[in-house]
Motif scaffolding. Structure first.
Motif: not given
Ligand code: G
Ligand code: G
Ligand code: MN
Length: 256
Positions: A69-72, A77-81, A114-120, A244-247
């Motif tokens: 669940m956390t990975q998902h 979150v990485a996509a949203d950020m 791995s998550f960190l690596a997906a962010l700037p 809040m949601s992403q939008s």
């Protein structure tokens, strides 16, 4: 609230269908009234059964699916950020919740990094909030996990400090960067002497130990002022914003 127990197939389907989504609650620097950070809070987007997040997390935990669940959630979150990148301040404190059972698992550090690596990379300060409902065992695996995260620049905060299993001894056993003051203390901070004393004590402890401190569940201007007077300037709660949601977050960051 639902009375139907959720089984592992329901939960796995919810994950696979992308129904588990991150919501975001702002943390505000009350000295500058600017956005300091965001806490990631999971939500079930369909929520046809009206299951509370607490019950849902309990069900994921019981079925051994909390790491998935956390990975998902973090992939989203990485996509949203990345999507909101231009609207977000540099140095943003981006926190997500993990339960003690997750920290001791072998893949936990790898998954988080791995998550960190997906962010700037330089832009965000990633923070892991350790939730309080189970004990955090003082084992080499847990101590080692914190050290590895901290070496990679990820901070470790104790959530709802002083409630549940999150006790003072943790500060001696583990290397932590900060604590969050639980909303149950903030709720009565202006009216109950014991709540005021507890928050003042935690604020003093954080100062003496050079720990970060963030208050949550701030709902009124009086609570916010009293917390600031006690030296707790980073605050989160409905006074500032709900999750809040992403939008919704996009609108919050750049109102039309
Ligand atoms: O958002 P509130 O919405 O109701 O969250 C309820 C509780 O669920 C909080 O105590 C929070 O720490 C926990 N929580 C929210 N999201 C997550 C998550 O992704 N993982 C874990 N372990 N706990 C979470
Ligand atoms: O991770 P943690 O246990 O701190 O979870 C925060 C929980 O508190 C979430 O359920 C969130 O929706 C909720 N919350 C956040 N701000 C407020 C607030 O100002 N008042 C109340 N009552 N709940 C809040
Ligand atoms: Mn939390």
């Amino acid at each position: 609230m639902t009375t139907t127990p959720l089984n592992s197939i329901d939960l796995y389907c919810a994950l696979m269908m992308g129904e588990i989504v991150p919501w975001y609650q702002p943390m505000i620097d009350t000295q500058t009234q600017t956005l300091y950070g965001l806490e990631v809070l999971m939500r079930w987007s369909l929520d046809a059964e009206n299951v509370s997040p607490v019950a849902l997390i309990g069900a994921f935990e019981e079925n051994g699916l909390l790491p998935e669940m956390t990975q998902h959630l973090l992939r989203q979150v990485a996509a949203d950020m990345n999507d909101l990148d231009t609207l977000l301040p540099a140095g943003l404190h981006l926190s997500f919740n993990v339960s003690p059972s997750q920290v001791a698992k072998p893949g936990f550090v790898f998954d988080t990094l791995s998550f960190l690596a997906a962010l700037p990379l330089e832009k965000y300060r990633l923070v892991v909030e350790i939730t309080e409902e189970q004990p955090l065992r003082n084992t080499p695996e847990v101590v080692g996990a914190f050290l590895k995260l901290q070496l990679a620049g990820v901070e470790v905060y104790l959530d709802d400090f002083g409630t549940g299993c999150s006790n003072l001894e943790y500060l001696e056993q583990f290397s932590v960067d900060g604590v969050k003051v639980d909303q149950r203390f903030v709720k009565h901070i202006c009216t109950k002497k014991s709540s005021t004393s507890i928050v003042a004590m935690v604020a003093g402890l954080a100062k003496a130990q050079h720990l970060g401190i963030i208050a949550e569940g701030v709902e009124t201007v009086r609570q916010s002022q009293l917390l600031s007077d006690l030296g707790i300037v980073i605050q989160q709660g409905h006074l500032f914003s709900c999750a809040m949601s992403q939008s919704q977050l996009r609108n919050y960051l750049s109102p039309e």
